[in-house]
Design a protein around this motif. Structure first.
Motif, PDB file in Angstrom:
ATOM      1  N   GLU A  65      10.829  22.038  23.875  1.00  0.00           N
ATOM      2  CA  GLU A  65      10.712  22.887  22.684  1.00  0.00           C
ATOM      3  C   GLU A  65       9.640  23.966  22.848  1.00  0.00           C
ATOM      4  O   GLU A  65       9.629  24.938  22.111  1.00  0.00           O
ATOM      5  N   GLN A  66       8.718  23.797  23.811  1.00  0.00           N
ATOM      6  CA  GLN A  66       7.630  24.758  23.998  1.00  0.00           C
ATOM      7  C   GLN A  66       7.885  25.765  25.111  1.00  0.00           C
ATOM      8  O   GLN A  66       7.101  26.687  25.304  1.00  0.00           O
ATOM      9  N   ILE A  67       8.976  25.624  25.840  1.00  0.00           N
ATOM     10  CA  ILE A  67       9.279  26.560  26.925  1.00  0.00           C
ATOM     11  C   ILE A  67       9.326  27.991  26.393  1.00  0.00           C
ATOM     12  O   ILE A  67       8.780  28.904  26.993  1.00  0.00           O
ATOM     13  N   LYS A  68       9.920  28.185  25.232  1.00  0.00           N
ATOM     14  CA  LYS A  68      10.068  29.529  24.652  1.00  0.00           C
ATOM     15  C   LYS A  68       8.732  30.173  24.324  1.00  0.00           C
ATOM     16  O   LYS A  68       8.642  31.397  24.191  1.00  0.00           O
ATOM     17  N   ASP A  69       7.663  29.385  24.221  1.00  0.00           N
ATOM     18  CA  ASP A  69       6.348  29.902  23.854  1.00  0.00           C
ATOM     19  C   ASP A  69       5.500  30.305  25.059  1.00  0.00           C
ATOM     20  O   ASP A  69       4.420  30.866  24.893  1.00  0.00           O
ATOM     21  N   ILE A  70       5.970  30.029  26.267  1.00  0.00           N
ATOM     22  CA  ILE A  70       5.205  30.379  27.472  1.00  0.00           C
ATOM     23  C   ILE A  70       5.157  31.891  27.622  1.00  0.00           C
ATOM     24  O   ILE A  70       6.153  32.582  27.455  1.00  0.00           O
ATOM     25  N   LYS A  71       3.976  32.385  27.951  1.00  0.00           N
ATOM     26  CA  LYS A  71       3.776  33.823  28.112  1.00  0.00           C
ATOM     27  C   LYS A  71       3.268  34.117  29.526  1.00  0.00           C
ATOM     28  O   LYS A  71       2.689  33.250  30.172  1.00  0.00           O
TER      29      LYS A  71
END
Length: 85
Positions: A65-71
């Motif tokens: 669920e946190q993959i999309k938040d990686i910058k």
């Protein structure tokens, strides 16, 4: 590709989800094919360009669920910093 979720959290084709490694390989190699430059980049192997991105989190370890938040924190192209957060 990994969670098959859209921005609203709806899941489409969950049976067609792929692994993180498959998604990373596809994302990297497909980009070079779109520009007809797969002989020079897109995969890690001798003789190919090695541009690098430093990410804000470990793509292989964060919850899906946190993959999309990686910058991107840092990007090197041709040995030069072209982006730094």
């Amino acid at each position: 590709m990994v969670t098959r979720k859209d921005p609203n959290g709806n899941v489409y084709g969950s049976a067609e989800a792929i692994s993180r490694e498959q998604a990373l390989r596809l994302y990297s190699s497909a980009a070079s094919r779109y520009t007809f430059d797969e002989a020079r980049k897109g995969t890690i192997e001798p003789g190919k360009l090695a541009d690098i991105v430093v990410l804000s989190a470990d793509y292989t370890a964060v919850p899906e669920e946190q993959i999309k938040d990686i910058k991107a924190d840092l990007t090197l192209v041709g040995g030069k910093v072209v982006f730094q957060r």
